[in-house]
Design an enzyme around this catalytic site. Structure first.
Site, PDB file in Angstrom:
ATOM      1  N   GLY A  89       0.849  -1.180   0.000  1.00 30.52           N
ATOM      2  CA  GLY A  89       0.000   0.000   0.000  1.00 30.52           C
ATOM      3  C   GLY A  89       0.882   1.226   0.000  1.00 30.52           C
ATOM      4  N   ARG A  92       4.688   5.697   1.659  1.00 29.43           N
ATOM      5  CA  ARG A  92       5.344   7.005   1.769  1.00 29.43           C
ATOM      6  C   ARG A  92       4.846   7.953   0.671  1.00 29.43           C
ATOM      7  NH1 ARG A  92      11.551   6.571  -0.488  1.00 29.43           N
ATOM      8  NH2 ARG A  92      11.211   5.075  -2.160  1.00 29.43           N
ATOM      9  N   ASP A 124       9.692   5.520   7.666  1.00 24.45           N
ATOM     10  CA  ASP A 124       9.507   6.917   8.052  1.00 24.45           C
ATOM     11  C   ASP A 124       8.687   7.709   7.038  1.00 24.45           C
ATOM     12  OD1 ASP A 124      11.269   7.351   5.949  1.00 24.45           O
ATOM     13  OD2 ASP A 124      12.956   7.922   7.219  1.00 24.45           O
ATOM     14  N   ARG A 185      -2.565  -0.099  -9.843  1.00 30.98           N
ATOM     15  CA  ARG A 185      -1.521  -1.073 -10.122  1.00 30.98           C
ATOM     16  C   ARG A 185      -2.109  -2.465 -10.336  1.00 30.98           C
ATOM     17  NH1 ARG A 185      -0.100   2.905  -6.536  1.00 30.98           N
ATOM     18  NH2 ARG A 185       2.109   3.477  -6.341  1.00 30.98           N
ATOM     19  N   ASP A 252       3.433  -4.236  -7.987  1.00 32.52           N
ATOM     20  CA  ASP A 252       2.945  -2.932  -7.544  1.00 32.52           C
ATOM     21  C   ASP A 252       3.624  -1.794  -8.286  1.00 32.52           C
ATOM     22  OD1 ASP A 252       5.216  -3.895  -5.976  1.00 32.52           O
ATOM     23  OD2 ASP A 252       5.070  -2.026  -4.868  1.00 32.52           O
TER      24      ASP A 252
END
Length: 475
Positions: A89, A92, A124, A185, A252
Site C-alpha cells: 500500500g 510514503r 519513516d 496497479r 505494484d
C-alpha cells in the site's frame, strides 16, 4: 489558489470508496525549498500560474487544490521479486488529486516522500533528496526518448536528516509529486483477489475500463486485460529500445495504463549487456535488461489470475498468449522510431531490428572503445541521411565489418521519417545526451557537496532540447 480555465479537477478514484484507500495527512516538514518545477507539465493541467509560495503550499504543504477532496493513501498488495506481500500500500506517498490535461486525459497527482500512512510498515514515509533527483532525471530522460512515463512535476527539499542503509547518512530529504495517468496497479487487483472480493474486482474493471480503456465493452474483463497487455507490451518494447533497466518490476510497480513510474535503482545501459541489472539487491538478475519482457509477462499472469474471479480462464489465457507477438510488433516499431525511419513491412522491419541488436552486441565488445547504446541511434538517425555524419564522427572506427554491413543494408532499405529533424542543432554535436550512472553521480555530488544545482538544471535543459530534437510523438 489561482488556476487557469484549463484546470479541471476530476477526482474519480476517490469515488471507489473505503476499500481502495485511506484518508491521510501529509507530514509537517521543517522546511520547504523548491528545487524543481516542471512548468511545461504544469501548463498542461492549468497550474502554470501558481506563484512559488502557492506551489509550495500545494506540493510541499499539500493544501488541497480546488475541487480535490484531500490526500488518499491507496491500498494494494503485490509480488516483490515474486514473493507475495499482503502488507503493501502507499507507505510514503498518496494520491493528492486527479485532473484533466489539455488532451482530456485523466491524470493523477501522486506523491513520494510525503509522510507516513497506515501502510508505512514502520518506515519513516520519507524520500531522500538523492532519490528525488534521480526520479526527475529518469522521467525526463525517458520522456525525451519517447517512453510512456510519469512526469516529475515538483521536487521540494524538506529539511530533515534521514538515515538510510544504501546512502551515506544522514542524508537530505525531499517530497516529489508526479503526474501520471493512473496509479491503479496490478497489485490493486491483487488485494481484491486476496480477499476473494469479486465485487471489488468488478468495480475495478469498470473503473479502469471507463476511464482509461473506453474502447472495451462494459463488463468485458478479458477485453480489459487485452488492452493492458497491449499497453504493457508497448512500454516494455520502448524500455528496450531506450536501453533502460527499471530495476524493480514488482506487480505494484506496473499499472493499468502501461506507463513507467516509481524510479528507484534504475540504470541506462552503457553498452549492450543482456544481463545488466540496476539494483544491487537483484542478485539473481530477475529484472536484468533482457529479462524485462519476461518479468512484465509474469506480472500480467498475476493480473489475469485476479480476473478469474469475474471471467473464465480460457479467454484470459488466450489474451495472455498475445503478449509475445504484441511485444515483438512494438519492439520493431520502437526501433524504427529510434532510428528515425519508416516501416517497410514486417520482414524488413524485423531485419532492421535484428541487425541493430547484432551490431550493438558486437560493438559493445570492442576492446578499449565499446559502442555505447545511445550513440548508435544518434549517429544513424534518419538512416542514409546521417551516413556522412556518422562515418565522420567519433565512432567511425566501429562502423565496419560484417555486423555493420548488415545493419547498414537493412537501415538503408528504409525511407527516412521526417529527415528535416536532422536540421536541429543537437545533431551537429559529436555526442548525444546520455544518462549513465557516472554522470548521475556527478550531478548528485555537485548538489550534495557544494549545494550547486547548476549542473542538474543544465542537464534538464539539454534533455528538453533533445526531446524537441527527437520529436517523438508523445505516447
Amino acid at each position: 489558489m489561482p488556476v487557469t480555465s484549463a484546470y479541471r479537477p476530476d477526482p474519480r478514484f476517490f469515488d471507489l470508496g473505503a476499500e481502495f484507500g485511506d484518508p491521510v495527512r501529509a507530514a509537517d516538514f521543517p522546511e520547504t525549498r523548491l528545487r524543481y518545477r516542471n512548468q511545461r507539465a504544469a501548463t498542461s493541467v492549468g497550474l502554470e500560474g501558481l506563484t512559488e509560495a502557492e506551489w509550495i503550499a500545494a506540493f510541499g504543504r499539500f493544501q488541497p487544490l480546488t475541487g480535490q477532496p484531500g490526500p488518499l493513501a491507496m491500498r494494494y498488495h503485490g509480488h516483490q521479486f515474486r514473493t507475495y506481500n499482503p502488507d503493501l500500500g502507499d507507505g510514503r506517498g498518496f494520491l493528492a488529486g486527479q485532473l484533466r490535461d489539455d488532451r482530456d486525459r485523466l491524470l493523477d497527482l501522486g506523491t513520494k516522500g510525503s509522510g507516513t500512512t497506515p501502510w508505512s510498515r514502520a518506515g519513516d514515509g520519507r524520500l531522500t533528496l538523492k532519490g528525488g533527483v534521480r526520479e526527475v532525471l529518469a522521467a525526463t530522460m525517458l520522456e525525451s526518448l519517447g517512453v510512456p512515463t510519469s512526469k516529475a512535476l515538483s521536487l521540494i527539499e524538506t529539511g530533515e536528516a534521514l538515515e538510510r542503509g544504501d546512502e551515506p547518512s544522514p542524508t537530505r530529504s525531499a517530497v516529489l509529486v508526479r503526474l501520471q495517468h493512473s496509479h491503479v496497479r496490478f497489485g490493486t487487483f491483487q488485494r481484491a483477489a486476496y480477499f476473494q472480493r469479486a465485487d471489488l474486482i468488478e468495480q475495478l474493471v469498470e473503473h479502469v475500463r471507463a476511464l482509461y480503456h473506453s474502447e472495451v465493452a462494459e463488463g468485458d474483463a478479458p477485453g480489459l486485460l487485452a488492452a493492458i497487455v497491449e499497453a504493457s507490451a508497448r512500454l516494455t518494447a520502448r524500455w528496450i529500445a531506450a536501453g533502460f533497466v527499471h530495476g524493480v518490476l514488482n506487480t505494484d510497480n506496473l499499472n493499468v495504463t502501461g506507463e513507467s513510474f516509481d524510479y528507484g535503482p534504475w540504470r541506462f545501459l552503457p553498452s549492450y549487456q543482456p544481463g545488466f541489472t540496476a539494483a544491487y539487491f537483484d542478485q539473481t538478475g530477475l529484472y536484468a535488461f533482457a529479462r524485462q519482457p519476461e518479468a512484465v509477462f509474469w506480472n500480467l499472469t498475476q493480473l489475469a489470475g485476479c480476473l478469474k474471479l469475474v471471467a473464465d480462464a480460457g479467454p484470459l489465457t488466450d489474451v495472455l498468449n498475445g503478449f509475445g507477438p504484441a511485444y515483438i510488433r512494438h519492439l520493431r516499431a520502437a526501433f524504427l522510431m529510434r532510428l528515425g525511419v519508416k516501416s517497410l513491412g514486417e520482414a524488413a522491419d524485423q531485419r532492421l531490428t535484428d541487425t541493430t541488436l547484432a551490431l550493438l552486441r558486437e560493438g559493445g565488445q570492442t576492446p578499449g572503445s565499446p559502442l555505447r547504446w545511445e550513440p548508435l541511434f544518434f549517429d544513424w538517425f534518419a538512416g542514409f541521411s546521417s551516413s556522412a555524419r556518422a562515418l565522420a564522427g567519433p565512432r567511425a572506427g566501429v562502423y565496419q565489418g560484417e555486423a555493420f554491413d548488415a545493419f547498414r543494408f537493412a537501415l538503408f532499405e528504409h525511407e527516412p521519417d521526417r529527415p528535416e529533424r536532422l536540421e536541429h542543432p543537437m545533431f551537429a554535436a559529436r555526442e548525444p545526451e546520455e544518462m549513465l550512472i557516472d554522470e548521475v553521480e556527478t550531478l548528485w555530488a555537485d548538489i550534495a557537496m557544494g549545494a550547486n544545482w547548476t549542473a542538474f538544471e543544465t542537464k534538464l535543459a539539454r534533455l528538453e532540447t533533445a526531446r524537441q530534437a527527437w520529436d517523438f510523438a508523445e505516447p
